[in-house]
Design a protein around this motif. Structure first.
Motif, PDB file in Angstrom:
ATOM      1  N   SER A   1      -5.447  -0.634  -2.453  1.00  0.00           N
ATOM      2  CA  SER A   1      -5.267   0.686  -3.056  1.00  0.00           C
ATOM      3  C   SER A   1      -3.797   1.031  -3.246  1.00  0.00           C
ATOM      4  CB  SER A   1      -5.924   1.746  -2.170  1.00  0.00           C
ATOM      5  OG  SER A   1      -5.604   3.039  -2.634  1.00  0.00           O
ATOM      6  N   LEU A   2      -3.482   1.571  -4.428  1.00  0.00           N
ATOM      7  CA  LEU A   2      -2.176   2.157  -4.689  1.00  0.00           C
ATOM      8  C   LEU A   2      -2.290   3.674  -4.767  1.00  0.00           C
ATOM      9  CD1 LEU A   2      -0.699  -0.360  -7.286  1.00  0.00           C
ATOM     10  CD2 LEU A   2      -0.336  -0.262  -4.814  1.00  0.00           C
ATOM     11  N   TYR A   3      -3.366   4.195  -4.176  1.00  0.00           N
ATOM     12  CA  TYR A   3      -3.545   5.645  -4.104  1.00  0.00           C
ATOM     13  C   TYR A   3      -4.208   5.989  -2.777  1.00  0.00           C
ATOM     14  CZ  TYR A   3      -3.847  10.374  -5.939  1.00  0.00           C
ATOM     15  OH  TYR A   3      -3.674  11.724  -6.136  1.00  0.00           O
ATOM     16  N   GLY A   4      -3.631   5.438  -1.714  1.00  0.00           N
ATOM     17  CA  GLY A   4      -4.153   5.667  -0.375  1.00  0.00           C
ATOM     18  C   GLY A   4      -3.003   5.764   0.597  1.00  0.00           C
ATOM     19  N   ALA A   5      -2.936   4.819   1.514  1.00  0.00           N
ATOM     20  CA  ALA A   5      -1.861   4.823   2.510  1.00  0.00           C
ATOM     21  C   ALA A   5      -0.494   4.620   1.866  1.00  0.00           C
ATOM     22  CB  ALA A   5      -2.120   3.738   3.552  1.00  0.00           C
ATOM     23  N   THR A   6      -0.471   3.927   0.738  1.00  0.00           N
ATOM     24  CA  THR A   6       0.792   3.705   0.030  1.00  0.00           C
ATOM     25  C   THR A   6       0.557   3.792  -1.471  1.00  0.00           C
ATOM     26  OG1 THR A   6       2.641   2.163  -0.319  1.00  0.00           O
ATOM     27  CG2 THR A   6       0.469   1.204  -0.046  1.00  0.00           C
ATOM     28  N   LYS A   7       1.568   4.201  -2.186  1.00  0.00           N
ATOM     29  CA  LYS A   7       1.492   4.246  -3.645  1.00  0.00           C
ATOM     30  C   LYS A   7       2.376   3.178  -4.280  1.00  0.00           C
ATOM     31  CE  LYS A   7       0.061   9.074  -4.074  1.00  0.00           C
ATOM     32  NZ  LYS A   7      -0.214   9.327  -2.659  1.00  0.00           N
ATOM     33  N   LYS A   8       3.057   2.428  -3.438  1.00  0.00           N
ATOM     34  CA  LYS A   8       3.916   1.346  -3.907  1.00  0.00           C
ATOM     35  C   LYS A   8       3.444   0.044  -3.278  1.00  0.00           C
ATOM     36  CE  LYS A   8       8.797  -0.085  -3.727  1.00  0.00           C
ATOM     37  NZ  LYS A   8      10.155   0.354  -3.348  1.00  0.00           N
ATOM     38  N   PRO A   9       3.267  -1.019  -4.063  1.00  0.00           N
ATOM     39  CA  PRO A   9       2.831  -2.285  -3.482  1.00  0.00           C
ATOM     40  C   PRO A   9       3.767  -2.737  -2.367  1.00  0.00           C
ATOM     41  CG  PRO A   9       2.743  -2.390  -5.877  1.00  0.00           C
ATOM     42  CD  PRO A   9       3.445  -1.102  -5.526  1.00  0.00           C
TER      43      PRO A   9
ATOM     44  N   PRO B   1      -5.313   2.018  -8.995  1.00  0.00           N
ATOM     45  CA  PRO B   1      -4.593   3.284  -9.043  1.00  0.00           C
ATOM     46  C   PRO B   1      -5.491   4.448  -8.641  1.00  0.00           C
ATOM     47  CG  PRO B   1      -5.425   2.775 -11.205  1.00  0.00           C
ATOM     48  CD  PRO B   1      -5.880   1.643 -10.300  1.00  0.00           C
ATOM     49  N   GLU B   2      -5.038   5.677  -8.898  1.00  0.00           N
ATOM     50  CA  GLU B   2      -5.886   6.858  -8.693  1.00  0.00           C
ATOM     51  C   GLU B   2      -7.209   6.667  -9.440  1.00  0.00           C
ATOM     52  OE1 GLU B   2      -5.767  11.748  -9.018  1.00  0.00           O
ATOM     53  OE2 GLU B   2      -4.220  10.565 -10.031  1.00  0.00           O
ATOM     54  N   HIS B   3      -8.276   7.156  -8.858  1.00  0.00           N
ATOM     55  CA  HIS B   3      -9.654   7.046  -9.368  1.00  0.00           C
ATOM     56  C   HIS B   3     -10.302   5.703  -9.055  1.00  0.00           C
ATOM     57  CE1 HIS B   3      -8.860  10.818 -11.335  1.00  0.00           C
ATOM     58  NE2 HIS B   3      -7.908  10.276 -12.086  1.00  0.00           N
ATOM     59  N   GLY B   4      -9.526   4.724  -8.575  1.00  0.00           N
ATOM     60  CA  GLY B   4     -10.114   3.483  -8.114  1.00  0.00           C
ATOM     61  C   GLY B   4     -10.284   2.412  -9.176  1.00  0.00           C
ATOM     62  N   PHE B   5     -10.679   1.229  -8.721  1.00  0.00           N
ATOM     63  CA  PHE B   5     -10.845   0.061  -9.589  1.00  0.00           C
ATOM     64  C   PHE B   5     -11.896   0.305 -10.660  1.00  0.00           C
ATOM     65  CE2 PHE B   5     -13.017  -4.277  -9.862  1.00  0.00           C
ATOM     66  CZ  PHE B   5     -12.199  -4.720 -10.884  1.00  0.00           C
ATOM     67  N   ARG B   6     -12.985   0.976 -10.320  1.00  0.00           N
ATOM     68  CA  ARG B   6     -14.051   1.256 -11.279  1.00  0.00           C
ATOM     69  C   ARG B   6     -13.928   2.646 -11.893  1.00  0.00           C
ATOM     70  NH1 ARG B   6     -15.783  -3.684 -12.680  1.00  0.00           N
ATOM     71  NH2 ARG B   6     -16.271  -4.954 -10.841  1.00  0.00           N
TER      72      ARG B   6
ATOM     73  N   SER C   1      10.708  16.199  -8.276  1.00  0.00           N
ATOM     74  CA  SER C   1      10.127  14.861  -8.304  1.00  0.00           C
ATOM     75  C   SER C   1       8.902  14.799  -7.396  1.00  0.00           C
ATOM     76  CB  SER C   1      11.164  13.839  -7.836  1.00  0.00           C
ATOM     77  OG  SER C   1      10.607  12.546  -7.778  1.00  0.00           O
ATOM     78  N   SER C   2       7.840  14.170  -7.881  1.00  0.00           N
ATOM     79  CA  SER C   2       6.603  14.011  -7.110  1.00  0.00           C
ATOM     80  C   SER C   2       5.776  12.930  -7.792  1.00  0.00           C
ATOM     81  CB  SER C   2       5.813  15.326  -7.068  1.00  0.00           C
ATOM     82  OG  SER C   2       5.210  15.582  -8.326  1.00  0.00           O
ATOM     83  N   PHE C   3       4.588  12.685  -7.266  1.00  0.00           N
ATOM     84  CA  PHE C   3       3.762  11.646  -7.879  1.00  0.00           C
ATOM     85  C   PHE C   3       3.185  12.090  -9.223  1.00  0.00           C
ATOM     86  CE2 PHE C   3       0.217   8.470  -7.974  1.00  0.00           C
ATOM     87  CZ  PHE C   3       1.016   7.341  -7.889  1.00  0.00           C
ATOM     88  N   VAL C   4       3.270  13.386  -9.536  1.00  0.00           N
ATOM     89  CA  VAL C   4       2.891  13.833 -10.883  1.00  0.00           C
ATOM     90  C   VAL C   4       4.138  13.995 -11.756  1.00  0.00           C
ATOM     91  CG1 VAL C   4       0.708  14.909 -10.249  1.00  0.00           C
ATOM     92  CG2 VAL C   4       2.817  16.255 -10.111  1.00  0.00           C
TER      93      VAL C   4
END
Length: 381
Positions: free
Chosen positions: A100-108, A72-77, A174-177
């Motif tokens: 990444s689910l916080y890059g080119a796409t936010k949905k798998p 997700p956001e902030h990455g795996f680590r 509506s938004s990602f936040v």
């Protein structure tokens, strides 16, 4: 080095979590049988732990066939700053692909989930609608429903779980936040939210989703719970997590809330309008590459000993009034403010000089409707 300092800071400043409860990840007898002989995708970050062992490492030790890690956001680590693009990569320790689910796409995508038999979601949330891990949860559930892949959520406590407050997100904002129609503080765990997202049909093909929640044992939502691991780089301790719901609105203003200093989400300051007596200079850091007011001396109000909790608008409105008196711009990103609030009514009410009581009254009816709607999905007293 960053990871070592970050972890050390967290362990020094936060108390141990309540020992009576047991989070979902620490109940392997309940979920390992569901993963045996399956191709497993994980949605995890640095908070996904079984005691001191990362869930990825633990499952591999148990001979579970983990085929993909989605971050997700902030990455795996958990080392990237807010809003920072997360790229696909490979985990150096395990060799597993990290998508990444916080890059080119936010949905798998279908490609990410090709050959996956089950998805496990295990991420610590902090209870605020604009904290994006629950937005990632929404899209994971939707992708799984559309592709007929079961999801297992390993539940964890909500450190702000005592509070249900703030505007309920309106559809136009509506938004990602703010993916789902939740108040700023929803008072639910990730597991409860997953049940509500499905039950209220907030995702496509919701009723085709096979959803399992591994709930927390011996947990009550008003139970004090200090997180054993920092949920993101700029929430380094329990104080920051407590203040986060009230301070996040400042992200849409010219006020710094300490990104790029040693006190993120524990101060509020400005270089021209003196909000307090503490002076700090924000600088570029790995967890805050381009902090607000970077390189400038900022006069901060120190909030580390503040009694603020839940959603407290008093500092925000007081600061707005100080900026108006100083003829300084306060809302530098009004559209983003409206997305954070889930409505434009809050910003406009502040600009009109309405009182806190009048402002809070505007969302009580929607809040009561939300409380009633969430009741069937609550797992904890």
């Amino acid at each position: 080095m960053l990871r070592l300092v970050f972890t050390t800071l967290w362990l020094c400043l936060v108390a141990s979590p309540a020992s009576a409860l047991t989070v979902g990840a620490e109940q392997p007898a309940r979920y390992l049988p569901l993963l045996k002989n399956k191709n497993v995708a994980l949605v995890v970050n640095q908070t996904s732990r079984v005691q001191q062992t990362h869930l990825v490492d633990y499952l591999l030790q148990q001979q579970i066939n983990v085929v993909n890690v989605m971050a997700p956001e902030h990455g795996f680590r958990g080392q990237q700053g807010a809003g920072e693009h997360i790229a696909d990569n490979t985990d150096a320790k395990t060799g597993l692909p990290i998508t990444s689910l916080y890059g080119a796409t936010k949905k798998p995508t279908a490609r990410m989930l090709r050959g996956v038999d089950v998805i496990v979601f295990d991420i610590q949330d902090v209870g605020a609608r604009f904290y994006t891990y629950i937005s990632t949860l929404h899209y994971v559930l939707e992708a799984a429903a559309q592709q007929a892949i079961p999801v297992i959520v390993l539940d964890r406590p909500n450190p702000n779980g005592r509070f249900v407050d703030g505007p309920v997100r309106e559809a136009a904002f509506s938004s990602f936040v703010g993916v789902d129609p939740l108040p700023v503080l929803h008072g639910m765990t990730v597991g409860e939210l997953a049940l509500m997202i499905q039950g209220e049909n907030w995702i496509e093909q919701a009723q085709s989703l096979a959803l399992t929640i591994i709930d927390i044992t011996d947990y009550q939502r008003d139970m004090p719970y200090a997180l054993p691991y920092a949920p993101s780089p700029n929430l380094p301790n329990a104080t920051a997590i407590r203040l986060y719901p009230s301070l996040c609105f400042f992200e849409a203003t010219s006020v710094s809330i300490g990104r790029g200093t040693d006190l993120p989400f524990q101060v509020a300051g400005h270089s021209k309008v003196r909000l307090g007596s503490l002076t700090l200079t924000p600088t570029s850091r790995p967890q805050a590459a381009a902090p607000k007011l970077a390189g400038q001396q900022v006069w901060y109000k120190d909030l580390r000993h503040s009694t603020m909790q839940g959603l407290d608008l008093s500092l925000f409105i007081e600061t707005y009034q100080q900026f108006m008196q100083a003829n300084e711009t306060f809302f530098t990103a009004p559209a983003f403010m409206d997305k954070l609030a889930g409505t434009d009514k809050l910003r406009k009410a502040i600009e009109q000089g309405q009182s806190i009581n009048a402002i809070r009254a505007t969302w009580q009816t929607d809040l009561e409707h939300f409380r009633k709607a969430r009741e069937p999905y609550l797992l904890y007293p």
